[in-house]
Design an enzyme around this catalytic site. Structure first.
Site, PDB file in Angstrom:
ATOM      1  N   GLU A  41       5.752  10.474  -8.381  1.00 11.29           N
ATOM      2  CA  GLU A  41       4.336  10.090  -8.338  1.00 11.29           C
ATOM      3  C   GLU A  41       3.686  10.648  -7.066  1.00 11.29           C
ATOM      4  OE1 GLU A  41       4.313   5.773 -10.453  1.00 11.29           O
ATOM      5  OE2 GLU A  41       4.780   5.675  -8.334  1.00 11.29           O
ATOM      6  N   ASP A  85      -2.363   2.388  -4.153  1.00 12.43           N
ATOM      7  CA  ASP A  85      -2.394   3.696  -3.481  1.00 12.43           C
ATOM      8  C   ASP A  85      -3.723   4.075  -2.811  1.00 12.43           C
ATOM      9  OD1 ASP A  85      -0.300   3.584  -5.285  1.00 12.43           O
ATOM     10  OD2 ASP A  85      -0.815   5.434  -6.317  1.00 12.43           O
TER      11      ASP A  85
HETATM   12  C1  FRU Z   1       1.769   4.865  -7.629  1.00 16.68           C
HETATM   13  C2  FRU Z   1       1.092   4.741  -8.971  1.00 16.68           C
HETATM   14  C3  FRU Z   1       0.508   6.073  -9.382  1.00 16.68           C
HETATM   15  C4  FRU Z   1      -0.584   5.676 -10.318  1.00 16.68           C
HETATM   16  C5  FRU Z   1      -1.091   4.413  -9.694  1.00 16.68           C
HETATM   17  C6  FRU Z   1      -1.587   3.390 -10.678  1.00 16.68           C
HETATM   18  O1  FRU Z   1       1.852   3.695  -6.915  1.00 16.68           O
HETATM   19  O2  FRU Z   1       2.009   4.267  -9.923  1.00 16.68           O
HETATM   20  O3  FRU Z   1       1.439   6.962  -9.939  1.00 16.68           O
HETATM   21  O4  FRU Z   1      -1.574   6.650 -10.437  1.00 16.68           O
HETATM   22  O5  FRU Z   1      -0.026   3.867  -8.941  1.00 16.68           O
HETATM   23  O6  FRU Z   1      -2.226   2.336 -10.023  1.00 16.68           O
END
Ligand code: FRU
Length: 487
Positions: free
Chosen positions: A203, A24
């Site tokens: 998320e 992300d």
């Molecule tokens: C989304 C996610 C988020 C989390 C991160 C962990 O892709 O699952 O919810 O903070 O990636 O790397």
């Protein structure tokens, strides 16, 4: 030249880390002439692992400079996704007279043997334009008694109520909190039960206002919510959006959001995207970037020492269509400054246009095509030796699509190859496609950014051919422009 020796999949104008894993985008904030892009990063491997915040900066959203890691795990856990803001008025007390940056992020700690992990929100601040960071001594600043999935805080200053607002994912909903100082948080409301898609864990939310059709008196709030992968659904992870009103505490969805799930992208590879904070008012844009991958196969893509790239930064707008506000996306205009024109045709027949394409090679670039007749068309890019990526518009189906079935390497996951479509009516009689092609991606912005598809592809380096097919060879191509973007 033999192409199988070096598969250089690194995008010419898409950000990817020099090496190792990225997911992300995080903490995007504009400050003192720089766009900051932090990202979920595993600095010791090219698959997901203990998360750090990697860091890059850019002055124009196109050329990025990678900086040292900004945040590393500590006793409260690894560093999951989150946001960053400029604390202009020293509400935190972290800064003297000068404004500084505050990052608000999730810390993920493994639970005790056999127990659930613990996710809490923490702060770090920087007094040197993001070069170095100090974790707040009072971390974590926000925890929850029951939610296991409690993460990805996106924070913004809500002018009308003079307070900070946090939107954070809590299981299958989002929670909204408010704070005077980024340190003390009070729950305002929860949104999401019984509305939208719940195909996966919620998320990476975002919440921001946008004028409808550019009219500042007609503001709507847009909420983005990413949905994690579902093992039984081919789509994998993707991002939905809601429109509505927000008063600083409560989000009230529009009627359309109560009846229809709307995705920001109908390709497979645009996930966990959120918007930049603190873009100056005189600029006024809402700028967005997404992670150009999908949890379905993200850990298996064939890129080598690095893995994970971002979409191009995009500008988001709202347009009123049939009574409801719809999200529009276009590449951030800065990319246009790097174009080298390869072809520019006006008012030619489809046969004439396709004859001109036969001589061109394009590895990284942009194609814009406008057809006046709402006809079906098929454009092949990155073509060569049995490979092709097809971008098309089907008048009969009223849809635009990317077909990556024969795009190149696809054997790393059974669901990678395929065709992905988005509805697009050519009611006004024109079909307009804007296509960004790079060494391992295709992004299609159709109908002025109303229908968007983003797909990864892994063609041979030498597959750079182009072709165009329109059923009626005499159909009028109003314009066709092709630019090289091998920056
Ligand atoms: C989304 C996610 C988020 C989390 C991160 C962990 O892709 O699952 O919810 O903070 O990636 O790397």
């Amino acid at each position: 030249m033999s192409t199988f020796i070096s598969h250089n999949y690194r995008g010419a104008y898409h950000f990817s880390p020099k090496e190792h894993w990225m997911n992300d985008p995080n903490g995007m904030v504009y400050f003192q002439g720089e766009y900051h892009l932090f990202y979920q990063h595993h600095p010791f491997g090219n698959t997901w692992g203990p998360m750090h915040w990697g860091h890059a900066v850019s002055r124009d959203l196109v050329v990025w400079e990678e900086l040292p890691i900004a945040l590393a795990p500590d006793e409260f856990g690894t560093i999951f996704s989150g946001s960053a803001v400029v604390d202009w008025n020293n509400t935190t007390g972290f800064f003297g007279g000068e404004p500084g940056l505050v990052a608000i992020f999730t810390q993920h700690a493994e639970g005790p043997e056999g127990g659930a992990p613990v996710q809490r929100q923490s702060l770090a601040y920087s007094t040197d334009a993001g070069r170095t960071w100090t974790k707040y001594a009072g971390n974590p600043v926000l925890s929850h008694d029951t939610f296991v999935d409690f993460r990805d805080p996106k924070v913004f200053w809500h002018e009308a109520s003079s307070q900070w607002v946090m939107i954070v994912a809590c299981g299958q909903t989002v929670c909204l909190y408010r704070s005077p100082n980024l340190i003390d948080w009070t729950l305002s409301s929860e949104f999401g039960e019984g509305i939208g898609s719940h195909d996966g864990v919620w998320e990476c939310p975002d919440l921001f206002p946008l004028p409808v059709d550019g009219d500042p008196d007609q503001t709507k709030w847009v909420m983005l919510v990413s949905i994690g992968d579902h093992p039984e659904l081919a789509e994998g992870s993707r991002t939905q959006y809601f429109t509505g009103d927000f008063d600083g505490e409560l989000f009230r969805p529009d009627a359309v959001s109560q009846t229809r799930v709307r995705w920001i992208d109908y390709g497979r590879d645009n996930y966990a995207g959120v918007s930049w904070s603190d873009v100056p008012a005189e600029d006024g844009r809402r700028l967005f970037v997404g992670w150009m991958s999908n949890w379905k196969y993200a850990n298996q893509t064939p890129t080598g020492v690095w893995r994970g790239a971002m979409t191009v930064p995009r500008e988001l707008k709202l347009e009123l269509r049939q009574g409801s506000a719809e999200l529009i996306q276009q590449p951030a205009r800065e990319l246009e400054g790097y174009r080298k024109e390869l072809l520019s045709l006006k008012r030619v027949t489809a046969a004439q246009a396709s004859a001109q394409l036969a001589d061109l090679q394009l590895e990284s670039g942009e194609i814009r095509i406008r057809l006046g007749s709402g006809q079906s068309l098929e454009l092949k890019v990155r073509a060569g030796r049995g490979q092709e990526t097809v971008i098309g518009y089907s008048g009969a189906a009223g849809e635009v699509y990317i077909d990556r079935t024969r795009a190149g390497v696809a054997d790393f996951h059974p669901l990678f190859a395929g065709r992905h479509a988005a509805a697009l009516d050519a009611a006004d009689g024109t079909v307009e496609l804007r296509i960004l092609i790079d060494r391992s991606s295709v992004e299609v912005f159709a109908g002025g950014g109303r229908a968007v598809l983003t797909d990864l592809i892994y063609p041979d380096q030498a597959s750079t051919g182009l072709s165009l097919k329109v059923d009626d060879e005499e159909a009028l191509v109003e314009s066709l422009d092709i630019y090289d973007l091998s920056i």
